[in-house]
Each structure stands twice: as C-alpha cells, then as structure tokens.
Scaffold this active site. Structure first.
Site, mmCIF file in Angstrom:
data_model
loop_
_atom_site.group_PDB
_atom_site.id
_atom_site.type_symbol
_atom_site.label_atom_id
_atom_site.label_comp_id
_atom_site.label_asym_id
_atom_site.label_seq_id
_atom_site.Cartn_x
_atom_site.Cartn_y
_atom_site.Cartn_z
ATOM 1 N N SER A 149 41.161 43.386 23.812
ATOM 2 C CA SER A 149 40.371 44.593 24.104
ATOM 3 C C SER A 149 40.677 45.614 23.011
ATOM 4 O O SER A 149 41.687 45.498 22.310
ATOM 5 C CB SER A 149 40.815 45.161 25.460
ATOM 6 O OG SER A 149 40.329 46.471 25.645
ATOM 7 N N TYR B 286 47.587 47.809 31.329
ATOM 8 C CA TYR B 286 46.504 47.032 30.699
ATOM 9 C C TYR B 286 46.671 47.049 29.180
ATOM 10 O O TYR B 286 46.556 46.018 28.516
ATOM 11 C CB TYR B 286 45.160 47.628 31.128
ATOM 12 C CG TYR B 286 43.934 46.868 30.640
ATOM 13 C CD1 TYR B 286 43.565 45.662 31.238
ATOM 14 C CD2 TYR B 286 43.142 47.362 29.604
ATOM 15 C CE1 TYR B 286 42.432 44.968 30.797
ATOM 16 C CE2 TYR B 286 42.020 46.677 29.160
ATOM 17 C CZ TYR B 286 41.662 45.481 29.767
ATOM 18 O OH TYR B 286 40.543 44.798 29.329
HETATM 19 P P1 NAD Z 1 34.889 40.097 34.817
HETATM 20 O O1 NAD Z 1 35.646 40.760 35.896
HETATM 21 O O2 NAD Z 1 33.481 39.707 35.027
HETATM 22 O O3 NAD Z 1 35.648 38.799 34.290
HETATM 23 C C1 NAD Z 1 37.002 38.517 34.524
HETATM 24 C C2 NAD Z 1 37.068 37.089 34.986
HETATM 25 O O4 NAD Z 1 38.456 36.703 35.114
HETATM 26 C C3 NAD Z 1 36.429 36.898 36.375
HETATM 27 O O5 NAD Z 1 35.614 35.739 36.360
HETATM 28 C C4 NAD Z 1 37.627 36.712 37.288
HETATM 29 O O6 NAD Z 1 37.339 35.946 38.423
HETATM 30 C C5 NAD Z 1 38.584 36.007 36.330
HETATM 31 N N1 NAD Z 1 39.966 36.058 36.804
HETATM 32 C C6 NAD Z 1 40.676 37.145 37.200
HETATM 33 N N2 NAD Z 1 41.886 36.761 37.634
HETATM 34 C C7 NAD Z 1 41.960 35.419 37.484
HETATM 35 C C8 NAD Z 1 42.944 34.450 37.753
HETATM 36 N N3 NAD Z 1 44.126 34.784 38.297
HETATM 37 N N4 NAD Z 1 42.681 33.157 37.470
HETATM 38 C C9 NAD Z 1 41.487 32.797 36.954
HETATM 39 N N5 NAD Z 1 40.496 33.667 36.688
HETATM 40 C C10 NAD Z 1 40.742 34.967 36.955
HETATM 41 O O7 NAD Z 1 34.988 41.095 33.574
HETATM 42 P P2 NAD Z 1 34.753 40.844 32.015
HETATM 43 O O8 NAD Z 1 34.488 42.182 31.454
HETATM 44 O O9 NAD Z 1 33.800 39.750 31.748
HETATM 45 O O10 NAD Z 1 36.238 40.429 31.537
HETATM 46 C C11 NAD Z 1 36.505 39.315 30.719
HETATM 47 C C12 NAD Z 1 37.647 39.655 29.753
HETATM 48 O O11 NAD Z 1 37.193 40.666 28.858
HETATM 49 C C13 NAD Z 1 38.897 40.194 30.416
HETATM 50 O O12 NAD Z 1 40.036 39.610 29.808
HETATM 51 C C14 NAD Z 1 38.854 41.671 30.117
HETATM 52 O O13 NAD Z 1 40.132 42.260 30.102
HETATM 53 C C15 NAD Z 1 38.186 41.662 28.753
HETATM 54 N N6 NAD Z 1 37.545 42.915 28.372
HETATM 55 C C16 NAD Z 1 36.568 43.470 29.135
HETATM 56 C C17 NAD Z 1 35.977 44.667 28.734
HETATM 57 C C18 NAD Z 1 34.893 45.347 29.538
HETATM 58 O O14 NAD Z 1 34.627 46.535 29.307
HETATM 59 N N7 NAD Z 1 34.211 44.673 30.427
HETATM 60 C C19 NAD Z 1 36.390 45.280 27.526
HETATM 61 C C20 NAD Z 1 37.372 44.666 26.770
HETATM 62 C C21 NAD Z 1 37.945 43.490 27.192
#
Ligand code: NAD
Length: 253
Positions: free
Chosen positions: A137, A150
């Site tokens: 991130s 985080y």
């Molecule tokens: P999201 O919540 O849709 O995706 C997160 C996924 O991780 C979900 O499918 C959830 O079920 C899964 N997950 C959580 N805990 C888990 C576990 N213990 N075992 C297996 N799966 C698990 O949100 P997203 O934005 O698509 O996030 C994906 C990645 O992107 C994450 O690592 C997040 O930190 C990163 N990210 C997101 C953003 C944002 O603004 N959305 C920005 C930067 C980074």
C-alpha cells in the site's frame, strides 16, 4: 498462445476487490487461477465466471489451512505466480490501539504473506519462471494517522519483498510489491464509513477526503492495480525485481 498459458497463479483474497480483478487479468493472459480465501461459496461463484479458474478455502492466519490449500493448488502443476493480496485494515489512534488489534493486523498482512510464500518456495526456487506479487500500500511507503498497525504491516511487506528479491536474484523468480493509494473496494468503503461515523461528513465528502491523498484527486479502480500485476507477470518484466511500485497519481515517495 498467451504468455501465461499452462501456468498456475494463486491469488489470496481472490474473491473480492483487487484480488478478483487480478485473477481476471491473469486469466486473460492464459493463467490457471486459484482463488483463495475464507468464503468458499463466494470464491466458487467468482471462479465460475473466470476461464480455467478454481477456488480453494484458505485462511492465511491458519498454517494448516494454508498447507492444505496450497497442496490442492499444486495438484496438477507447480505454482508459478503467487499474488499475496489478502489483507485487512482498521483504524484507531495509537493511544487507544490494543496489542491484540495490532497483532491481528500483522497476522493477516505480514505473517500471512510469509506463510503463503513459504508454501510455494520450493516450486519457485526451482522454476524456470516465477513471480511473487505482494499487495502492499502507499501506507507501506509513508505514514498516516490512526493506522500505525496497518502502516507497520505494509512497510514490513515491502521489507520482505526486497529481502526475498535479493535472496532469489539468481533464480528465475522475481518478487515485487504494488503500493496503491485508496482503491474503490470494500476496504475503502470501510474507511468511508469510519469518516462518516467520526466526523458526520456526507458520503461524497468522505470520498473527497480519501481522494485528497491522491494528487490526481480520485480513488483508483481495481483494474488499474490488476494491470500492473499483469505487466509484472509478463516474461519481459523479469528485470523488475525487489521494487515497491507506488500507484497513487503522482505522490512522490
Ligand atoms: P477487500 O476487503 O475486498 O479484499 C481483501 C481480501 O482479503 C478479501 O477477499 C478478504 O476476504 C481477504 N482476507 C482477509 N483476511 C483473510 C484471511 N485471514 N485469509 C484469507 N483471506 C483473507 O479489499 P481490497 O481493497 O481488494 O484489498 C486487497 C489488498 O489491497 C489488501 O492487502 C489491502 O491491504 C490492499 N490495499 C487496498 C487498498 C484500498 O484502498 N482498497 C489500498 C492499498 C492496498
């Protein structure tokens, strides 16, 4: 022939948001995607809509679950691509942050990445092509208020990425991190809800607040992150190794 034909790609947290978009992108390049996550029904439903994709239940905080899921993923052929995407977020001022909450975030965002990468290490060290893509991130490259746990986790992922890229530089596997700013997903929805709750802002004001952190003044779309993952998986991207690629509309790190 597509360049990922015959290759298995595992995407953790592959049933939603960024992970799902990456699975679609890699499948379009020919990969056999394995969507991993905790909700098997949702994963199966999403996998059914993607060519050659399948689903495996995997909780990245549970070593036994990780072992079983990866054993199943490797049944037909070794894993060539691992996208460590599963992640969680929450927010709290540091003076109210509990140790349990701090550790809960590290367990998914850091130790989960370690567990899944260890599960494919033998495949990737021996392979004539391999990719590890860690979804970090912008919070892995800079600090922000109320997310010290985080930020710590996403900085750690970049550290692991750099160390592993150096350690595996003589193999055919590259290890890189993608560092998006706010992306329009369920996770960003959580941040929007928190702003509304804590400040009384409207939804539009809350979105505008998040968008301020991007010099282009907008939230990213999942496809933009998926595109970079697709590019990293191309054989011609093999010199890109150990990088933390920021996607945030011009924010210099
Ligand atoms: P999201 O919540 O849709 O995706 C997160 C996924 O991780 C979900 O499918 C959830 O079920 C899964 N997950 C959580 N805990 C888990 C576990 N213990 N075992 C297996 N799966 C698990 O949100 P997203 O934005 O698509 O996030 C994906 C990645 O992107 C994450 O690592 C997040 O930190 C990163 N990210 C997101 C953003 C944002 O603004 N959305 C920005 C930067 C980074």
């Amino acid at each position: 022939m597509a360049h990922l034909d015959g290759k298995t790609a595992v995407i953790t947290g592959g049933g939603t948001g960024i992970g799902l978009a990456i699975a679609k992108r890699l499948a379009a390049d020919g990969a056999h995607c394995v969507l991993m996550g905790r909700n098997l029904e949702r994963l199966q439903e999403k996998a059914a809509g993607i060519d050659r994709a399948r689903a495996e239940r995997c909780d990245v905080t549970d070593p036994d679950s990780v072992r079983k899921a990866f054993a199943a993923a490797r049944e037909t052929r070794p894993v060539s691509i691992l996208v460590n995407n599963a992640g969680i977020a929450s927010s709290a001022p540091f003076h109210r942050m509990s140790e349990d909450e701090f550790l809960r975030i590290q367990d998914v965002n850091v130790t989960g990445v370690f567990r899944c990468t260890r599960a494919v290490t033998d495949d990737l060290r021996a392979a004539d092509y391999g990719r590890v893509i860690n979804i970090s991130s912008i919070a892995g490259l800079s600090g922000g208020p109320y997310i010290s746990h985080y930020c710590a986790s996403k900085h750690a992922v970049i550290g692991m990425t750099r160390a592993l890229a150096a350690e595996w530089a003589k193999t055919q596997t590259t290890v890189n991190a993608i560092c998006p700013g706010y992306v329009r997903t369920e996770m960003a929805e959580g941040a929007i809800r928190t702003i509304i709750e804590k400040t009384g802002a409207t939804r539009d004001q809350a979105i505008a607040e998040l968008a301020k952190s991007n010099p282009q003044g907008r939230l990213l779309e999942v496809e933009e992150v998926a595109e970079i993952a697709g590019w990293l998986c191309h054989p011609d991207s093999r010199s890109v190794n150990g990088q933390a690629i920021a996607l945030n509309g011009g924010h210099s790190m």
